[in-house]
Design a protein around this motif. Structure first.
Motif, mmCIF file in Angstrom:
data_model
loop_
_atom_site.group_PDB
_atom_site.id
_atom_site.type_symbol
_atom_site.label_atom_id
_atom_site.label_comp_id
_atom_site.label_asym_id
_atom_site.label_seq_id
_atom_site.Cartn_x
_atom_site.Cartn_y
_atom_site.Cartn_z
ATOM 1 N N TYR B 173 0.907 -1.186 0.075
ATOM 2 C CA TYR B 173 0.024 0.143 0.006
ATOM 3 C C TYR B 173 0.797 1.357 0.104
ATOM 4 O O TYR B 173 1.914 1.322 0.811
ATOM 5 C CB TYR B 173 -0.749 -0.136 1.327
ATOM 6 C CG TYR B 173 -1.807 1.294 1.248
ATOM 7 C CD1 TYR B 173 -2.741 1.385 0.362
ATOM 8 C CD2 TYR B 173 -1.312 2.289 2.307
ATOM 9 C CE1 TYR B 173 -3.475 2.759 0.585
ATOM 10 C CE2 TYR B 173 -2.093 3.297 2.370
ATOM 11 C CZ TYR B 173 -3.172 3.682 1.694
ATOM 12 O OH TYR B 173 -3.841 4.807 1.713
ATOM 13 N N GLN B 174 0.615 2.115 -0.868
ATOM 14 C CA GLN B 174 1.295 3.489 -0.862
ATOM 15 C C GLN B 174 0.085 4.552 -0.993
ATOM 16 O O GLN B 174 -0.813 4.537 -1.808
ATOM 17 C CB GLN B 174 2.048 3.643 -2.212
ATOM 18 C CG GLN B 174 3.551 3.014 -2.089
ATOM 19 C CD GLN B 174 4.098 2.916 -3.153
ATOM 20 O OE1 GLN B 174 3.864 2.435 -4.180
ATOM 21 N NE2 GLN B 174 5.310 3.537 -3.011
ATOM 22 N N TYR B 209 -3.864 12.663 3.830
ATOM 23 C CA TYR B 209 -2.757 12.973 2.880
ATOM 24 C C TYR B 209 -3.197 13.963 1.926
ATOM 25 O O TYR B 209 -2.242 14.861 1.785
ATOM 26 C CB TYR B 209 -2.121 11.432 2.335
ATOM 27 C CG TYR B 209 -1.587 11.571 1.289
ATOM 28 C CD1 TYR B 209 0.044 11.897 1.552
ATOM 29 C CD2 TYR B 209 -1.863 11.612 -0.084
ATOM 30 C CE1 TYR B 209 0.944 11.709 0.463
ATOM 31 C CE2 TYR B 209 -0.908 11.842 -1.175
ATOM 32 C CZ TYR B 209 0.291 11.782 -0.943
ATOM 33 O OH TYR B 209 1.289 12.256 -2.030
ATOM 34 N N LEU B 210 -4.168 13.740 1.394
ATOM 35 C CA LEU B 210 -4.741 14.841 0.349
ATOM 36 C C LEU B 210 -4.945 16.091 0.844
ATOM 37 O O LEU B 210 -4.541 16.884 0.218
ATOM 38 C CB LEU B 210 -6.062 14.127 -0.565
ATOM 39 C CG LEU B 210 -6.151 13.013 -1.088
ATOM 40 C CD1 LEU B 210 -7.141 12.448 -1.694
ATOM 41 C CD2 LEU B 210 -4.932 13.135 -2.364
ATOM 42 N N LEU B 271 11.013 20.333 2.644
ATOM 43 C CA LEU B 271 11.117 19.635 4.058
ATOM 44 C C LEU B 271 9.592 18.789 4.492
ATOM 45 O O LEU B 271 9.645 17.695 4.537
ATOM 46 C CB LEU B 271 11.343 20.559 5.229
ATOM 47 C CG LEU B 271 12.855 20.832 5.362
ATOM 48 C CD1 LEU B 271 12.888 21.945 6.473
ATOM 49 C CD2 LEU B 271 13.345 19.632 5.883
ATOM 50 N N SER B 272 8.541 19.625 4.203
ATOM 51 C CA SER B 272 7.292 19.021 4.395
ATOM 52 C C SER B 272 6.899 17.837 3.277
ATOM 53 O O SER B 272 6.213 16.922 3.765
ATOM 54 C CB SER B 272 6.259 20.128 4.577
ATOM 55 O OG SER B 272 5.909 20.609 3.292
ATOM 56 N N GLN B 277 6.553 12.190 2.557
ATOM 57 C CA GLN B 277 7.013 11.115 1.851
ATOM 58 C C GLN B 277 6.369 11.057 0.602
ATOM 59 O O GLN B 277 5.892 10.392 -0.080
ATOM 60 C CB GLN B 277 6.763 9.776 2.386
ATOM 61 C CG GLN B 277 7.135 9.694 3.899
ATOM 62 C CD GLN B 277 7.603 8.153 4.216
ATOM 63 O OE1 GLN B 277 7.196 7.179 3.443
ATOM 64 N NE2 GLN B 277 8.168 8.105 5.311
ATOM 65 N N GLN B 278 6.541 12.533 -0.089
ATOM 66 C CA GLN B 278 5.967 12.688 -1.157
ATOM 67 C C GLN B 278 6.948 12.565 -2.393
ATOM 68 O O GLN B 278 6.780 13.078 -3.655
ATOM 69 C CB GLN B 278 5.160 13.954 -1.602
ATOM 70 C CG GLN B 278 4.129 14.194 -0.639
ATOM 71 C CD GLN B 278 3.341 15.730 -0.531
ATOM 72 O OE1 GLN B 278 4.045 16.549 -0.947
ATOM 73 N NE2 GLN B 278 2.234 15.722 -0.014
ATOM 74 N N PHE B 279 7.937 11.684 -2.392
ATOM 75 C CA PHE B 279 8.913 11.566 -3.193
ATOM 76 C C PHE B 279 8.878 9.905 -3.333
ATOM 77 O O PHE B 279 9.829 9.267 -2.889
ATOM 78 C CB PHE B 279 10.203 11.995 -2.798
ATOM 79 C CG PHE B 279 10.537 13.479 -2.827
ATOM 80 C CD1 PHE B 279 10.710 14.113 -4.214
ATOM 81 C CD2 PHE B 279 10.038 14.030 -1.774
ATOM 82 C CE1 PHE B 279 10.873 15.350 -4.162
ATOM 83 C CE2 PHE B 279 10.143 15.490 -1.799
ATOM 84 C CZ PHE B 279 10.661 16.188 -3.035
ATOM 85 N N PRO B 280 7.669 9.476 -4.039
ATOM 86 C CA PRO B 280 7.638 7.986 -4.096
ATOM 87 C C PRO B 280 8.450 7.202 -5.130
ATOM 88 O O PRO B 280 8.597 5.985 -4.973
ATOM 89 C CB PRO B 280 6.221 7.714 -4.235
ATOM 90 C CG PRO B 280 5.652 9.169 -5.160
ATOM 91 C CD PRO B 280 6.839 9.948 -4.905
#
Lengths: 229, 419
Positions: B173-174, B209-210, B271-272, B277-280
């Motif tokens: 799951y991501q 997350y959204l 940073l945020s 973890q928005q670099f998947p």
């Protein structure tokens, strides 16, 4: 050259219009999605400068509209959503370029210039001034008809000056231009000084006069008029 | 330890204890039952003898009878008051071995005389029988337990299948990828419940997350548009005719402030985004190639300063991560070293399969070392950048579980990343 600027922020719109007008572009403007789509349907532009978030719609849909109408207008997306997704999405839809806010007007002008050049001159643009000749698309520099070898940064710098010739480019704009596509790098002026010093040295060593003028420590200008006398 | 192993172990332990206790117990019980049987037989025999011996009328008869029946003996010693039965060993006349017997001692009247009589019965065959029965019982028990364990294991495995499916699903799951929810019908109430809870959690996570992503995007938009306007106005101002030196100076200061603002904004957003973890899109990235790329970008700066640079890149360690982040990590460390080395200073970069090390000459930190990786924790931060470079590097190292360390040793600032 006819340009359409689509931007909902009136002050920014005005700045872009003034700057591009002074460079000899004819500018149409649109502040909403509706007016923009009407103008796109009714008219033909060399390039459309397009903000993504607009009242009444999404800039991406305007890109789709341009492509649907099979128009040949160039598109530069201007967006504050400085994320890779948006950039890729825009380019995938057929936009020619992407510029993240805040950008320098000199940068916008250089990108615009490049798109129009690719479309109109089929890339054969040559900048020629006295002993200096630059084949812009091939990225070849000649001084007294002798090829001059520049590294990538120096070449970028020279081409940027040429795209904005006769106007002052701030060090800030140069720094942003040189560090594009280098996410996270420190953009310091010391880097520009170093590149500028090397570029000037290579040019003068090859026998070229110094056309790059320093403007009171705030920027540089490729001055083609004064040096010709 | 797996749950199945744990339950199996408990069951196995219990089975072993039961087996160990039950086999001797079994033996003992069967033996007792058999002895009771023998004892009953001995008593019956005694009754029989009491009746039959009445027919013996002479001493000759008695002697003959005793010679015929080897298992009955009489002696003239004092007869017991009560009958008693006890185990006793006798020498076997043929095999010359001691053999076990059960013996009944009683008072017997023969030919008008009361004797002390013993009636015995051999236990040789019966012992073999008892051992045989016990063995068969033991084997049956063992087979029973093994079968039970195997069946239990098999059932457990089938029962846990829906659970394994949930784990699999969760592992893949991501939050940033569109994924269908897990199918909640497994046929087992507990797992269905788990599936439902997981689905709820995932939906909530997704919403958070959204929301957060939207907030970041909005913040970015809201802050960058005014900055963009301001900057465009400066660009226009710069073109004005007859710009004086003083005006140019003010312009330059304004440009610098705007750049700091932009850089600060972008760093905070970065940073945020790292934290969220928005670099998947993870790939394998070569440390060596990235270092070389970064150094190429900084070439002019390094030459200009000048600092002497010594680079030793060994091996080709690959890191698993987002290319942009790995590049930012390394470039922030290298840029930091270049900035904080005084002119004619010394920078040493080395890379092995285990460690990336960057050292630069300098004086000790003017602030507490613990503040080094914190945000805005340092003094005179605005000479170079906004003071977030090392914080970003640290955040990236945390994200990829790399150990980023600092120490000051022999007049050298030392940053190391252990892979």
């Amino acid at each position: 050259m006819k340009i359409l600027i689509v931007e909902d922020e009136p002050e920014l719109l005005q700045s872009m219009r003034l700057f591009l007008n002074s460079q000899g572009y004819r500018c149409e403007v649109a502040e909403t999605y509706e007016t923009a789509s009407e103008k796109i349907i009714d008219d033909i532009f060399d390039c459309i400068i397009l903000d993504i978030s607009l009242p009444g719609g999404n800039g991406f849909d305007l890109v789709k509209l341009v492509k649907k109408l099979k128009k040949d207008d160039g598109v530069i997306i201007v967006s504050a959503f400085n994320e890779l997704d948006n950039k890729l999405n825009g380019l995938k839809l057929g936009a020619d370029d992407y510029l993240a806010k805040p950008f320098h007007l000199a940068e916008l002008s250089a990108r615009l210039h490049a798109i129009i050049r690719r479309r109109n001159f089929s890339g054969a643009e040559v900048f020629e001034h006295n002993e200096l000749r630059v084949q812009v698309e091939d990225k070849m520099v000649f001084v007294h008809n002798k090829a001059l070898l520049l590294n990538k940064k120096e070449l970028d710098l020279l081409l940027f000056l040429i795209a904005n010739k006769k106007r002052v480019i701030s060090k800030s704009a140069i720094s942003q231009h040189l560090s594009q596509n280098e996410s996270g790098y420190y953009r310091g002026y010391d880097v520009i000084y170093a590149h500028m010093k090397n570029l000037k040295k290579k040019l003068t060593d090859a026998g070229c006069r110094d056309y790059i003028k320093t403007i009171y420590g705030v920027g540089y200008k490729l001055d083609c008029d004064e040096a010709t006398d | 330890m797996r749950l199945l192993t744990k339950t199996s172990r408990l069951l196995l332990g219990y089975a072993i204890v039961v087996l160990l206790v039950s086999i001797p117990l079994f033996y003992f019980v069967i033996e007792q039952l058999y002895y009771q049987d023998i004892d009953d037989a001995l008593r019956l025999r005694k009754e029989e003898l009491t009746i039959r011996t009445k027919e013996l009328k002479s001493d000759r008869d008695v002697a003959l009878w005793l010679a015929m029946d080897n298992d009955v003996k009489i002696s003239s010693s004092a007869p017991p008051l009560r009958d008693s039965i006890y185990p006793k060993l006798y020498q076997d006349t043929l095999a010359h071995e001691m053999e076990p017997y059960r013996e009944l001692a009683t008072a017997l009247q023969v030919n008008h005389k009361i004797y002390h009589a013993t009636i015995r019965r051999s236990l040789v065959e019966s012992q073999d029988l008892i051992v045989g029965i016990a063995e068969v019982q033991g084997i049956l028990l063992i087979i029973l337990f093994i079968g039970w364990l195997l069946i239990n294991r098999n059932i457990s495995k089938k029962i846990w299948k829906p659970f394994d499916r949930i784990i699999d699903w969760l592992q893949n799951y991501q939050v940033d990828k569109e994924q269908s929810l897990i199918y909640p019908n497994s046929g087992i109430v507990e797992f269905d419940q788990l599936n439902r809870v997981v689905n709820d959690l995932v939906s909530k996570n997704k919403k958070t997350y959204l929301d957060q992503k939207n907030f970041i995007e909005n913040a970015s938009h809201e802050m960058q548009t005014p900055v963009a306007i301001l900057q465009s106005k400066l660009d226009l101002l710069l073109q004005s005719q007859g710009l004086t030196a003083e005006q140019a100076h003010h312009l330059q200061s304004s440009y610098e402030v705007i750049e700091r603002l932009t850089h600060l904004n972008q760093s905070l957003l970065l940073l945020s985004r790292i934290e969220n973890q928005q670099f998947p899109d993870l790939v394998e990235i070569s440390v060596k190639a990235t270092v070389a790329k970064v150094l190429k970008h900084l070439e002019a700066l390094i030459d200009d300063k000048p600092v002497s640079l010594n680079v030793e890149l060994h091996g080709d360690k690959m890191l698993h991560g987002h290319p942009v982040l790995i590049e930012i990590l390394l470039s922030n460390l290298i840029t930091n070293a270049v900035h904080h080395t005084s002119a004619n200073g010394y920078i040493h970069i080395s890379n092995t399969d285990h460690c990336f090390l960057i050292e630069n000459s300098g004086t000790p930190l003017p602030f507490d070392q613990s503040k080094l990786f914190s945000r805005f924790g340092k003094q005179n931060i605005n000479r170079h950048g906004v003071g977030l470079g090392l914080a970003i590097a640290y955040e990236i190292s945390q994200l990829y579980r790399l150990k980023l360390n600092y120490q000051f040793k022999k007049h050298m600032h030392q940053f190391s990343i252990n892979f």
